[in-house]
Design an enzyme around this catalytic site. Sequence first.
Site, short mmCIF file in Angstrom:
data_model
loop_
_atom_site.label_atom_id
_atom_site.label_comp_id
_atom_site.label_asym_id
_atom_site.label_seq_id
_atom_site.Cartn_x
_atom_site.Cartn_y
_atom_site.Cartn_z
N HIS A 1 47.35 59.26 61.99
CA HIS A 1 48.60 59.83 62.34
C HIS A 1 48.29 61.28 62.91
O HIS A 1 47.64 62.12 62.53
CB HIS A 1 49.36 60.31 61.13
CG HIS A 1 50.01 59.22 60.21
ND1 HIS A 1 50.82 59.09 59.07
CD2 HIS A 1 49.96 57.91 60.47
CE1 HIS A 1 51.15 58.13 58.89
NE2 HIS A 1 50.87 57.16 59.54
N TYR B 1 58.11 65.08 54.89
CA TYR B 1 58.14 65.98 53.71
C TYR B 1 59.55 66.61 54.05
O TYR B 1 59.97 66.92 54.80
CB TYR B 1 57.27 67.11 53.87
CG TYR B 1 55.82 66.74 53.63
CD1 TYR B 1 55.12 65.94 54.51
CD2 TYR B 1 55.17 67.00 52.32
CE1 TYR B 1 53.89 65.65 54.16
CE2 TYR B 1 53.69 66.57 51.94
CZ TYR B 1 53.27 65.97 52.88
OH TYR B 1 51.89 65.67 52.48
N PRO C 1 49.69 67.81 44.53
CA PRO C 1 49.45 66.91 45.67
C PRO C 1 50.23 67.20 47.03
O PRO C 1 49.71 66.45 47.98
CB PRO C 1 49.92 65.61 44.76
CG PRO C 1 50.83 65.76 43.94
CD PRO C 1 50.34 67.31 43.52
N LYS D 1 45.24 67.21 49.23
CA LYS D 1 43.80 67.91 49.34
C LYS D 1 42.98 67.59 48.43
O LYS D 1 41.77 67.40 48.69
CB LYS D 1 44.04 69.38 49.36
CG LYS D 1 44.66 70.13 50.46
CD LYS D 1 43.57 70.05 51.69
CE LYS D 1 44.24 70.42 53.14
NZ LYS D 1 44.25 69.25 53.67
N TYR E 1 46.22 71.01 57.33
CA TYR E 1 46.68 69.72 56.82
C TYR E 1 45.49 68.89 57.36
O TYR E 1 45.15 67.98 56.67
CB TYR E 1 48.02 69.30 57.41
CG TYR E 1 48.72 68.19 56.67
CD1 TYR E 1 49.27 68.33 55.29
CD2 TYR E 1 48.42 66.90 56.86
CE1 TYR E 1 49.92 67.36 54.71
CE2 TYR E 1 48.91 65.60 56.38
CZ TYR E 1 49.51 65.93 55.12
OH TYR E 1 49.93 64.97 54.39
P1 FAD Z 1 38.50 60.98 39.85
O1 FAD Z 1 39.28 60.18 40.91
O2 FAD Z 1 39.46 61.29 38.60
O3 FAD Z 1 37.28 60.10 39.13
C1 FAD Z 1 36.76 60.70 38.34
C2 FAD Z 1 36.14 59.34 37.51
O4 FAD Z 1 35.57 59.54 36.32
C3 FAD Z 1 37.18 58.33 37.08
O5 FAD Z 1 36.97 57.09 37.62
C4 FAD Z 1 37.19 58.30 35.58
O6 FAD Z 1 37.53 57.27 34.92
C5 FAD Z 1 35.77 58.76 35.25
N1 FAD Z 1 35.50 59.36 34.07
C6 FAD Z 1 36.22 60.11 33.54
N2 FAD Z 1 35.95 60.55 32.24
C7 FAD Z 1 34.69 59.91 32.19
C8 FAD Z 1 33.48 59.93 31.08
N3 FAD Z 1 33.85 60.44 30.14
N4 FAD Z 1 32.41 58.98 31.42
C9 FAD Z 1 32.28 58.33 32.39
N5 FAD Z 1 33.06 58.34 33.36
C10 FAD Z 1 34.45 59.12 33.51
N6 FAD Z 1 45.62 63.47 45.57
C11 FAD Z 1 46.17 63.44 46.71
O7 FAD Z 1 45.85 63.86 47.74
N7 FAD Z 1 47.53 62.68 46.79
C12 FAD Z 1 48.10 62.17 45.78
O8 FAD Z 1 49.02 61.43 45.91
C13 FAD Z 1 47.37 62.12 44.48
N8 FAD Z 1 47.94 61.43 43.60
C14 FAD Z 1 47.12 61.62 41.86
C15 FAD Z 1 47.78 60.92 41.08
C16 FAD Z 1 47.11 61.10 39.84
C17 FAD Z 1 47.68 60.34 38.66
C18 FAD Z 1 45.81 61.63 39.70
C19 FAD Z 1 45.25 61.94 38.55
C20 FAD Z 1 45.38 62.50 40.76
C21 FAD Z 1 45.97 62.32 42.02
N9 FAD Z 1 45.43 63.00 43.24
C22 FAD Z 1 46.35 62.86 44.41
C23 FAD Z 1 44.22 63.66 43.28
C24 FAD Z 1 43.12 62.85 43.87
O9 FAD Z 1 43.35 61.30 43.27
C25 FAD Z 1 42.01 63.29 43.10
O10 FAD Z 1 41.82 64.67 43.63
C26 FAD Z 1 40.63 62.37 43.41
O11 FAD Z 1 40.75 61.21 42.61
C27 FAD Z 1 39.37 63.26 42.93
O12 FAD Z 1 38.28 62.60 42.85
P2 FAD Z 1 37.06 62.50 41.81
O13 FAD Z 1 36.31 61.47 42.04
O14 FAD Z 1 36.80 63.93 41.65
O15 FAD Z 1 38.03 62.29 40.34
C1 DHB Z 2 50.58 60.81 49.76
C2 DHB Z 2 50.17 61.57 48.86
C3 DHB Z 2 50.40 62.87 48.98
O1 DHB Z 2 50.07 63.78 48.00
C4 DHB Z 2 50.74 63.74 50.09
O2 DHB Z 2 50.85 65.02 50.12
C5 DHB Z 2 50.91 62.86 51.11
C6 DHB Z 2 50.99 61.42 51.15
C7 DHB Z 2 50.56 59.29 49.61
O3 DHB Z 2 49.99 59.05 48.61
O4 DHB Z 2 50.39 58.77 50.78
#
Ligand code: FAD
Ligand code: DHB
Length: 412
Positions: A75, A204, A296, A300, A388
Amino acid sequence: MPSLRTQVGIVGAGPAGLLLGHLLHLNGIDSVIVENRSRDYVIDRVRAGVLEQGTVDLLNAMGVGAGLQRAGLRHEGLYVSFNGRRHRVDFAELTGGKAITVYGQNEVVRDLIEARTATARALYFDAEDVSVDAIDSSSPILRFRHDGVDREVRCDFIAGCDGFHGICRPSIPPAVLAVYERAYPFGWLGILAEAPPSSDELVYTYHERGFALFSMRSPRITRLYLQVPPDEPIGNWSDDAIWEEMLERMTTRDGWQPNIGRIIQKSVTPMRSFVAAPMRYGRLFLAGDAAHIVPPTGAKGLNLAASDVLVLARALKAYYERDRREWLDEYSDICLRRVWKAQRFSWWMTSTLHRFSDESAFDYQRQIADLDYLTGSQAAMTSLAEQYVGLPAEVSFESAGLPAAAQAVPTT
Ligand code: FAD
Ligand code: DHB
């Protein structure tokens, strides 16, 4: 008890843990990844979808970009919609050709699990009772139970990539961690719908009934979000009620609106800004959501996880190859500079586009004026666009053992 030995013990197989594991592998550094959920659960969890230019470059440079190149949707702009009109922000023009790519976190995680499996390095799913110990010693320990067997992994370092609710951050003595936090008086109700996206780019929307966001996952799947009260039970929303509210908020005067289709997934996510600092204690390094959460709106979260582990991989490479420790010492400061800029941006996007329960008529008019200024000023749109698509990386790909040419904007 079977005792294993590795260089880096990684807790969590989300984007941060899997990316770090592969970056280390590419540099000949061994790791053991321990995840407490199942493989299917980790892949199926519906989350983020927007990859910054730098994250796309990183995945390609790591050799895990095939799926992204095949199915990612590039995009070169987005729309900001208010008062019934959509206004385009042209990333490519404002940032010298940069773009974002829409590619679901599910797919990123699936690709990385495949890549990990191909390396034959250790990756445990369904681990129980995961804990870390002796993190302030020179030989920290990672413990867990797998298939009914207690295991102990002796490590040089532990990477806490276990998300916001993980065990690594709470293993750090509270007195050494500063915590910065802000909760928002709303959440997002998100859906996936079997409907072809009706716009090629994200929209948005600021509406008097609250924020709404149009996004997508593929040419057949639309992803939509609505601002709702915090902790709103998803059971309060029938599919019909969701569509009615989506259309009410998103339909513009020229008749644009999302296509309607069968809803295949729906959930509510709370909104929070959170930073724990420093991101290191002894030989435990926190990365991604384990150290920081952004609301979200700026898309980021996943991108910050990627930038943290690039900085960490560079530091570990320098330690193993040249016995250089400065980059390990600087890890937290380097990451936090980017984290705070992303926090600021995410807070600003959130504040600008949502309705707050305590706002006055003055606040509402000021918010409209903010959006009017944003979409009418080249300077303001450039500021949005460059944040962005992602600010330049803190460290070069080359310093983390990746091909320099893959990085669009090389840094030191
Ligand atoms: P995570 O993806 O949370 O990965 C952490 C991993 O550690 C998981 O697999 C978990 O199961 C594992 N874990 C937890 N505890 C333990 C333990 N005790 N032992 C072993 N493993 C463990 N960001 C956006 O930009 N847009 C969005 O729309 C968006 N939606 C989101 C919706 C939800 C419900 C959540 C929770 C987050 C969302 N985010 C979004 C944020 C984005 O998904 C996260 O920033 C991203 O997943 C970060 O990656 P990570 O690997 O740091 O953490
Ligand atoms: C999506 C999620 C976001 O948090 C955002 O700011 C834009 C797009 C998505 O899930 O596509």
